[in-house]
Design a protein around this motif. Structure first.
Motif, PDB file in Angstrom:
ATOM      1  N   ARG A  96      10.698  -0.858   1.217  1.00 35.86           N
ATOM      2  CA  ARG A  96       9.880   0.345   1.033  1.00 35.86           C
ATOM      3  C   ARG A  96      10.470   1.471   1.871  1.00 35.86           C
ATOM      4  O   ARG A  96      10.847   1.272   3.027  1.00 35.86           O
ATOM      5  CB  ARG A  96       8.440   0.054   1.443  1.00 35.86           C
ATOM      6  CG  ARG A  96       7.524   1.266   1.392  1.00 35.86           C
ATOM      7  CD  ARG A  96       6.071   0.870   1.598  1.00 35.86           C
ATOM      8  NE  ARG A  96       5.887  -0.038   2.735  1.00 35.86           N
ATOM      9  CZ  ARG A  96       4.745  -0.642   3.019  1.00 35.86           C
ATOM     10  NH1 ARG A  96       3.687  -0.460   2.267  1.00 35.86           N
ATOM     11  NH2 ARG A  96       4.650  -1.447   4.058  1.00 35.86           N
TER      12      ARG A  96
ATOM     13  N   LYS B 150      10.743   6.204   2.083  1.00 38.40           N
ATOM     14  CA  LYS B 150      10.302   7.501   1.549  1.00 38.40           C
ATOM     15  C   LYS B 150      11.215   7.894   0.393  1.00 38.40           C
ATOM     16  O   LYS B 150      12.429   7.730   0.474  1.00 38.40           O
ATOM     17  CB  LYS B 150      10.345   8.564   2.641  1.00 38.40           C
ATOM     18  CG  LYS B 150       9.313   8.359   3.742  1.00 38.40           C
ATOM     19  CD  LYS B 150       9.376   9.485   4.766  1.00 38.40           C
ATOM     20  CE  LYS B 150       8.303   9.299   5.842  1.00 38.40           C
ATOM     21  NZ  LYS B 150       8.347  10.386   6.860  1.00 38.40           N
TER      22      LYS B 150
ATOM     23  N   GLN C 124       6.527   7.686  -1.859  1.00 41.59           N
ATOM     24  CA  GLN C 124       7.120   6.450  -1.358  1.00 41.59           C
ATOM     25  C   GLN C 124       7.803   5.697  -2.500  1.00 41.59           C
ATOM     26  O   GLN C 124       7.440   5.838  -3.673  1.00 41.59           O
ATOM     27  CB  GLN C 124       6.069   5.557  -0.688  1.00 41.59           C
ATOM     28  CG  GLN C 124       5.583   6.122   0.646  1.00 41.59           C
ATOM     29  CD  GLN C 124       4.718   5.129   1.402  1.00 41.59           C
ATOM     30  OE1 GLN C 124       3.660   4.727   0.918  1.00 41.59           O
ATOM     31  NE2 GLN C 124       5.152   4.740   2.590  1.00 41.59           N
TER      32      GLN C 124
ATOM     33  N   VAL D  61      -2.043   6.648 -12.122  1.00 40.54           N
ATOM     34  CA  VAL D  61      -0.889   7.002 -11.299  1.00 40.54           C
ATOM     35  C   VAL D  61       0.314   7.270 -12.202  1.00 40.54           C
ATOM     36  O   VAL D  61       0.390   6.798 -13.332  1.00 40.54           O
ATOM     37  CB  VAL D  61      -0.543   5.899 -10.272  1.00 40.54           C
ATOM     38  CG1 VAL D  61      -1.747   5.571  -9.411  1.00 40.54           C
ATOM     39  CG2 VAL D  61      -0.023   4.641 -10.946  1.00 40.54           C
TER      40      VAL D  61
ATOM     41  N   SER E 182      -2.742   0.227  -4.123  1.00 46.60           N
ATOM     42  CA  SER E 182      -2.016  -1.036  -3.990  1.00 46.60           C
ATOM     43  C   SER E 182      -1.113  -1.241  -5.195  1.00 46.60           C
ATOM     44  O   SER E 182      -1.554  -1.152  -6.340  1.00 46.60           O
ATOM     45  CB  SER E 182      -3.004  -2.213  -3.898  1.00 46.60           C
ATOM     46  OG  SER E 182      -3.831  -2.109  -2.768  1.00 46.60           O
TER      47      SER E 182
ATOM     48  N   GLN F  62       0.862  -1.181   0.000  1.00 47.21           N
ATOM     49  CA  GLN F  62       0.000   0.000   0.000  1.00 47.21           C
ATOM     50  C   GLN F  62       0.902   1.235   0.000  1.00 47.21           C
ATOM     51  O   GLN F  62       1.683   1.437   0.936  1.00 47.21           O
ATOM     52  CB  GLN F  62      -0.899  -0.011   1.233  1.00 47.21           C
ATOM     53  CG  GLN F  62      -1.801  -1.224   1.345  1.00 47.21           C
ATOM     54  CD  GLN F  62      -2.804  -1.324   0.203  1.00 47.21           C
ATOM     55  OE1 GLN F  62      -3.276  -0.310  -0.314  1.00 47.21           O
ATOM     56  NE2 GLN F  62      -3.135  -2.551  -0.185  1.00 47.21           N
ATOM     57  N   LEU F  63       0.804   2.051  -1.041  1.00 50.68           N
ATOM     58  CA  LEU F  63       1.705   3.185  -1.186  1.00 50.68           C
ATOM     59  C   LEU F  63       0.955   4.504  -1.303  1.00 50.68           C
ATOM     60  O   LEU F  63      -0.167   4.563  -1.810  1.00 50.68           O
ATOM     61  CB  LEU F  63       2.588   3.014  -2.433  1.00 50.68           C
ATOM     62  CG  LEU F  63       3.544   1.821  -2.487  1.00 50.68           C
ATOM     63  CD1 LEU F  63       4.376   1.891  -3.751  1.00 50.68           C
ATOM     64  CD2 LEU F  63       4.437   1.762  -1.263  1.00 50.68           C
ATOM     65  N   ASP F  64       1.622   5.551  -0.833  1.00 50.21           N
ATOM     66  CA  ASP F  64       1.173   6.923  -1.025  1.00 50.21           C
ATOM     67  C   ASP F  64       2.205   7.651  -1.866  1.00 50.21           C
ATOM     68  O   ASP F  64       3.344   7.184  -2.040  1.00 50.21           O
ATOM     69  CB  ASP F  64       1.017   7.632   0.323  1.00 50.21           C
ATOM     70  CG  ASP F  64      -0.107   7.041   1.151  1.00 50.21           C
ATOM     71  OD1 ASP F  64      -1.250   7.013   0.661  1.00 50.21           O
ATOM     72  OD2 ASP F  64       0.162   6.588   2.292  1.00 50.21           O
ATOM     73  N   GLU F  65       1.798   8.784  -2.397  1.00 50.90           N
ATOM     74  CA  GLU F  65       2.771   9.637  -3.093  1.00 50.90           C
ATOM     75  C   GLU F  65       3.998   9.846  -2.213  1.00 50.90           C
ATOM     76  O   GLU F  65       3.886   9.990  -0.995  1.00 50.90           O
ATOM     77  CB  GLU F  65       2.150  10.994  -3.410  1.00 50.90           C
ATOM     78  CG  GLU F  65       1.109  10.977  -4.498  1.00 50.90           C
ATOM     79  CD  GLU F  65       0.588  12.381  -4.775  1.00 50.90           C
ATOM     80  OE1 GLU F  65       1.183  13.348  -4.257  1.00 50.90           O
ATOM     81  OE2 GLU F  65      -0.411  12.522  -5.505  1.00 50.90           O
TER      82      GLU F  65
ATOM     83  N   ASP G  24      -3.696   8.681  -6.072  1.00 57.02           N
ATOM     84  CA  ASP G  24      -4.290   8.395  -4.769  1.00 57.02           C
ATOM     85  C   ASP G  24      -3.615   7.193  -4.114  1.00 57.02           C
ATOM     86  O   ASP G  24      -2.947   6.393  -4.784  1.00 57.02           O
ATOM     87  CB  ASP G  24      -5.796   8.111  -4.928  1.00 57.02           C
ATOM     88  CG  ASP G  24      -6.560   9.316  -5.457  1.00 57.02           C
ATOM     89  OD1 ASP G  24      -6.124  10.459  -5.193  1.00 57.02           O
ATOM     90  OD2 ASP G  24      -7.575   9.104  -6.163  1.00 57.02           O
ATOM     91  N   HIS G  25      -3.776   7.086  -2.789  1.00 59.63           N
ATOM     92  CA  HIS G  25      -3.304   5.916  -2.052  1.00 59.63           C
ATOM     93  C   HIS G  25      -3.745   4.649  -2.800  1.00 59.63           C
ATOM     94  O   HIS G  25      -4.908   4.515  -3.190  1.00 59.63           O
ATOM     95  CB  HIS G  25      -3.904   5.925  -0.641  1.00 59.63           C
ATOM     96  CG  HIS G  25      -3.576   4.700   0.155  1.00 59.63           C
ATOM     97  ND1 HIS G  25      -2.416   4.582   0.888  1.00 59.63           N
ATOM     98  CD2 HIS G  25      -4.261   3.532   0.310  1.00 59.63           C
ATOM     99  CE1 HIS G  25      -2.406   3.403   1.481  1.00 59.63           C
ATOM    100  NE2 HIS G  25      -3.513   2.745   1.149  1.00 59.63           N
TER     101      HIS G  25
ATOM    102  N   SER H 203       2.698  10.465  -8.291  1.00 66.05           N
ATOM    103  CA  SER H 203       1.401  11.111  -8.081  1.00 66.05           C
ATOM    104  C   SER H 203       0.268  10.107  -8.273  1.00 66.05           C
ATOM    105  O   SER H 203       0.360   9.185  -9.070  1.00 66.05           O
ATOM    106  CB  SER H 203       1.226  12.292  -9.043  1.00 66.05           C
ATOM    107  OG  SER H 203       1.165  11.850 -10.377  1.00 66.05           O
TER     108      SER H 203
END
Length: 363
Positions: A284, A286, A252, A344, A271, A247-250, A268-269, A266
């Motif tokens: 994983r 930042k 990462q 994405v 998979s 599960q990734l966010d911008e 949304d949150h 870029s």
């Protein structure tokens, strides 16, 4: 002239340091092998010679002028990296079948019907029209008998040529066919090292025609091109792939060992699903820390490459990719892929010279 049953090269007995050498007593054996194949088969030594690109292309042009059925073997786990470009032009009007090897590496839930449709579509996009797609596992024998029956019907009494890039399992496939048909085990020399088969290997068929194993050519844009033999073994899947979901966010980043990197720029949150060898370490972090982490831990936490090779390993080069309106795969040639969701944007890193591309999701 006697040819080596393992790699197809003409055997010579005079120059020990030259390709094709074998001691004279080797010629008296029922199945002759050159010294290189003998050492590879019995001592697992790394081959020291292989065909050049021009040698291979000259051979392919020569057999392409003959009449027969061409069976192109690809590694289903590295479809684009193992796809031989320009084959349609070389074989002319001869029919072609796609044999997708290593199907046992994909999750058991994978739909074979979808895979076949996907490969026909991708082959056409790459300039090759195929009569059929056959799914096999040459190592385990899955689908081999059915594939050979289909090939026998499609060749319509003509010769059969098995072609493809190195390390896709051409010779392993033929060995499995010979084992099931005649009880012969491992007649042709195989290894994970590119460049094992060096010449045409002719095997007689019952109707007087022949099956030919051909040498493979290394696609220079595959990960294998920048790895040692031990590193290649470490990233080569040996059993069914277990997809790993992150599960990734911008902001990462995922590291695939020390060989590849994927930044989530870029979107949304979401998979991200990783398909690589089960033992390859994935980390994983930042994105803002990714450069420093790689410099400090490549060859140790991030491996392969190994520590003693990390300083000389090719630098990672980046390109931005996006999935637009559908799920896509970010493919790291020879390593695996990461499935990303629609909408994405990512930045992918691979060693200089290795191909990274975006494709329609295979699974």
């Amino acid at each position: 002239m006697i040819t080596c049953s393992g790699c197809g090269i003409d055997i010579q007995t005079e120059q020990q340091d030259k390709i094709g050498f074998a001691p004279k007593q080797a010629l008296t054996r029922d199945i002759p092998y050159c010294q290189r194949c003998f050492r590879l088969r019995h001592y697992h030594e790394t081959p020291s010679v292989s065909l050049t690109d021009s040698d291979y292309l000259e051979l392919l042009h020569e057999i392409g002028s003959r009449k027969g059925l061409f069976a192109k073997v690809v590694d289903i786990f590295d479809f684009h990296g193992s796809f031989l470009p320009g084959l349609q032009r070389m074989i002319g009007s001869n029919p072609c079948v796609l044999i997708a090897n290593k199907v046992d590496l994909l999750p058991k839930s994978a739909s074979h019907e979808r895979l076949i449709h996907w490969m026909k579509y991708e082959a056409k996009q790459l300039g090759l029209t195929v009569q059929d797609v056959l799914l096999v596992s040459a190592q385990k024998g899955t689908g081999v008998q059915e594939a050979m029956q289909r090939l026998d019907a499609l060749r319509e009494g003509e010769d059969l040529y098995i072609v493809g890039c190195t390390n896709v399992g051409k010779s392993t496939f033929i060995n499995k066919v010979l084992e099931e048909a005649m009880g012969e085990k491992e007649l042709i020399t195989t290894s994970q090292i590119p460049g094992t088969t060096l010449g045409l290997i002719e095997i007689g068929l019952e109707d007087g025609q022949a099956l030919y194993d051909t040498p493979g050519i290394v696609n220079a844009d595959q990960m294998a091109h920048v790895l040692t033999a031990d590193e290649l073994k470490a990233i080569t899947p040996k059993k069914e792939i277990k997809p790993k979901v992150y599960q990734l966010d911008e902001g990462q980043t995922l590291f695939l060992g020390g060989l590849a990197r994927l930044d989530f720029l870029s979107g949304d949150h979401a998979s991200f699903v990783v398909y690589v060898a089960n033992d390859l370490y994935i980390h994983r972090t930042k994105t803002e820390r990714a450069d420093t982490l790689y410099e400090e831990h490549v060859g140790e936490m991030l491996t392969p490459p190994t520590k003693d090779r990390s300083a000389a390993f090719p630098s990672l080069t980046a390109q931005e990719l996006s999935s637009k309106n559908e799920e896509c795969d970010i493919v790291f040639s020879g390593l695996g892929w990461v499935r990303i969701p629609p909408g994405v944007r990512v930045r992918a890193y691979v060693p200089k010279g290795v191909t990274c591309l975006v494709r329609k999701a295979i699974l």
